[in-house]
Design an enzyme around this catalytic site. Structure first.
Site, mmCIF file in Angstrom:
data_model
loop_
_atom_site.group_PDB
_atom_site.id
_atom_site.type_symbol
_atom_site.label_atom_id
_atom_site.label_comp_id
_atom_site.label_asym_id
_atom_site.label_seq_id
_atom_site.Cartn_x
_atom_site.Cartn_y
_atom_site.Cartn_z
ATOM 1 N N HIS A 155 0.838 -1.192 0.000
ATOM 2 C CA HIS A 155 0.000 0.000 0.000
ATOM 3 C C HIS A 155 0.880 1.252 0.000
ATOM 4 C CE1 HIS A 155 -3.161 -2.824 1.294
ATOM 5 N NE2 HIS A 155 -4.012 -1.917 0.853
ATOM 6 N N LYS A 159 -0.466 4.852 4.623
ATOM 7 C CA LYS A 159 -1.378 3.929 5.309
ATOM 8 C C LYS A 159 -0.905 3.678 6.738
ATOM 9 C CE LYS A 159 -3.840 -0.465 4.713
ATOM 10 N NZ LYS A 159 -5.150 0.168 4.956
#
Length: 246
Positions: A155, A159
């Site tokens: 990600h 995040k």
């Protein structure tokens, strides 16, 4: 038509949920809100999303925003999500929760609230990912005994939680299907929206399954499907599998 409220409306996900909801004839965005110190406070829906009513303004009072709606979509953070959940219970408003990083304690609170209001909760709202969960379960039932299993996820660097809620759900699918505890590797790179993979590594063959999100719109679109699904539903704890009928 679903009277919709969007939490975290000034954030990346909030803006995309609003933009897609405004294009959907079954949705009516009646209220939006963000944190109390939001610099976007007071801006109109048109200013936030580039379209929509100039009468709907971004509020910082969650309760006031929620009481105007039939359903709340929340992709914020675990603690504020729990506060918004309480407001929904207080006002008998349905809620779609796409917030990641929820602990077992948070999930217990969500399930308790679902006794009073209809709730859709999923670590990933993408239809393809939810089909992926089912395929992983089927593969683990067949291959789990003789294959080593590992998961990877990547990600964007912003995040907060690691590993992702989706990766943990994939691990849950494996655990429930064959009893194994797969290793999870988590990576944070650039602006990657979300990539998940699972490997079944056997003596004579290697099977790899992957899902890549091309746009945040896939999560926003799934959340809107969930909000439609909840219209007229009785209190209960629903998943995206229920929404999609898989």
């Amino acid at each position: 038509m679903v009277k919709l409220c969007v939490a975290g409306a000034a954030g990346k996900m909030g803006r995309r949920i609003i933009a897609l909801a405004l294009k959907d004839q079954a949705m009516d965005v009646v209220s939006i809100f963000d944190r109390k110190d939001s610099p976007e406070a007071g801006k109109t829906l048109r200013e936030i999303a580039g379209e929509g009513s100039g009468e709907v303004k971004l509020l910082t009072d969650a309760g006031k925003a929620i009481e105007a709606a039939e359903c709340l979509i929340d992709f914020t953070f675990p603690e504020p999500t729990m506060e918004h959940l309480e407001e929904c219970v207080r006002r008998s408003v349905a809620i779609v929760i796409g917030t990641t990083g929820c602990t077992s304690i948070h999930q217990a609170k969500i399930k308790e609230a679902s006794k009073k209001i209809p709730v859709v909760f999923s670590p990933n709202m993408a239809p393809g990912v939810n089909l992926f969960f089912k395929l992983v379960s089927e593969a683990a039932k067949v291959l789990g005994k003789d294959f080593d299993i590992r998961i990877d996820e990547t990600h964007h660097v912003h995040k907060k939680d690691s590993p992702s809620g989706t990766a943990k759900k994939i691990a849950d699918c494996v655990r429930e299907a064959c009893g194994k505890e797969p290793a999870i590797e988590a990576f944070r790179e650039g602006e990657v929206i979300g990539e998940h993979g699972i490997f079944f590594d056997g003596e004579y063959e290697l099977i790899e399954m992957r899902h890549s999100a091309k746009s945040r719109d896939i999560f926003a679109s799934g959340a809107i499907k969930a909000a439609k699904f909840l219209q007229g539903k009785k209190p209960g704890f629903y998943s995206m599998s229920d929404v999609l009928g898989i």
